[in-house]
Design a protein around this motif. Structure first.
Motif, short mmCIF file in Angstrom:
data_model
loop_
_atom_site.label_atom_id
_atom_site.label_comp_id
_atom_site.label_asym_id
_atom_site.label_seq_id
_atom_site.Cartn_x
_atom_site.Cartn_y
_atom_site.Cartn_z
N SER A 1 10.80 -14.21 -19.00
CA SER A 1 12.23 -14.54 -19.09
C SER A 1 12.98 -14.23 -17.81
CB SER A 1 12.87 -13.83 -20.28
OG SER A 1 12.78 -12.43 -20.13
N ASN A 2 12.52 -13.29 -17.01
CA ASN A 2 13.22 -12.94 -15.77
C ASN A 2 13.04 -13.96 -14.66
OD1 ASN A 2 14.50 -10.58 -16.59
ND2 ASN A 2 12.73 -9.30 -16.09
N ASN A 3 11.96 -14.74 -14.71
CA ASN A 3 11.66 -15.74 -13.69
C ASN A 3 11.95 -17.14 -14.22
OD1 ASN A 3 10.06 -14.39 -11.29
ND2 ASN A 3 9.47 -13.36 -13.18
N ALA A 4 12.34 -18.05 -13.32
CA ALA A 4 12.56 -19.43 -13.72
C ALA A 4 11.24 -20.08 -14.11
CB ALA A 4 13.20 -20.22 -12.58
N ARG A 5 11.32 -21.07 -15.00
CA ARG A 5 10.15 -21.82 -15.47
C ARG A 5 10.42 -23.31 -15.27
NH1 ARG A 5 12.96 -18.15 -17.65
NH2 ARG A 5 13.46 -19.40 -19.47
N VAL A 6 9.35 -24.08 -15.19
CA VAL A 6 9.48 -25.53 -15.02
C VAL A 6 10.02 -26.15 -16.30
CG1 VAL A 6 8.22 -27.67 -14.56
CG2 VAL A 6 7.57 -25.56 -13.38
N LYS A 7 11.01 -27.05 -16.15
CA LYS A 7 11.59 -27.76 -17.29
C LYS A 7 11.16 -29.24 -17.27
CE LYS A 7 16.05 -28.53 -19.56
NZ LYS A 7 17.50 -28.24 -19.47
N ASP A 8 11.56 -29.97 -16.25
CA ASP A 8 11.25 -31.39 -16.15
C ASP A 8 10.35 -31.64 -14.94
OD1 ASP A 8 12.91 -32.51 -18.31
OD2 ASP A 8 14.57 -31.76 -17.11
N VAL A 9 9.34 -32.50 -15.15
CA VAL A 9 8.44 -32.88 -14.06
C VAL A 9 8.34 -34.39 -13.97
CG1 VAL A 9 7.04 -30.78 -14.17
CG2 VAL A 9 6.37 -32.76 -15.52
N THR A 10 8.04 -34.86 -12.78
CA THR A 10 7.64 -36.24 -12.56
C THR A 10 6.17 -36.24 -12.20
OG1 THR A 10 9.82 -36.96 -11.83
CG2 THR A 10 7.95 -38.29 -11.10
N VAL A 11 5.41 -37.12 -12.83
CA VAL A 11 3.98 -37.25 -12.56
C VAL A 11 3.75 -38.64 -11.97
CG1 VAL A 11 1.66 -37.24 -13.56
CG2 VAL A 11 3.43 -35.74 -14.51
#
Length: 109
Positions: A32-42
Motif C-alpha cells: 500500500s505504501n508504493n504505487a502499483r500499475v493500474k492501466d497498461v497498453t500492450v
C-alpha cells in the motif's frame, strides 16, 4: 507512467497470456505504501510482421498483489515482440515509485 517493458523472441510459439503480480509484495504495508500499475497498453508484433504492423490493446489491472492474467486477443499466432507500457498507477500511501513484483509470459505449455 510511460515506462515500458519490451520482450523479443526468436522462434517463439503462440503467446496465450501475460501474468503480472502487481505491487511491492514484501508485505501488505509495502504494497500500500508504493504505487502499483493500474492501466497498461500492450503492443504485439506477430512473427514476420514489420515494425509498423502490430496490434495494440489496453488492460486495467486490479489493485491487489495476487497474480493477474492478461489474455492475448490472438493466441493462435506466434509473436516476435511484446511491449507493455504503464499508462496509469494506483497511488502509493507513502512513495510515488511504481512496483511490479513479477511479470511472465504463458505460451500454453
Amino acid at each position: 507512467a510511460g515506462q515500458t517493458i519490451i520482450v523479443e523472441w526468436t522462434n517463439a510459439g503462440p503467446l496465450h497470456s501475460l501474468w503480472i503480480s502487481n505491487g511491492y509484495a514484501k508485505s501488505s504495508g509495502a504494497f500500500s505504501n508504493n504505487a502499483r500499475v493500474k492501466d497498461v497498453t500492450v503492443a504485439l508484433w506477430k512473427t514476420g510482421a514489420g515494425d509498423a504492423d502490430y496490434t495494440v490493446f489496453q488492460h486495467r489491472l486490479e489493485d491487489h498483489g495476487v497474480e493477474q492474467v492478461i489474455d492475448i486477443p490472438f493466441p493462435q499466432y506466434p509473436l516476435r515482440k511484446l511491449l507493455l507500457r504503464i499508462d496509469s498507477t494506483y497511488a502509493g500511501a507513502k512513495w510515488q515509485d511504481t512496483c511490479v513484483n513479477e511479470f511472465w509470459t504463458d505460451f500454453g505449455m
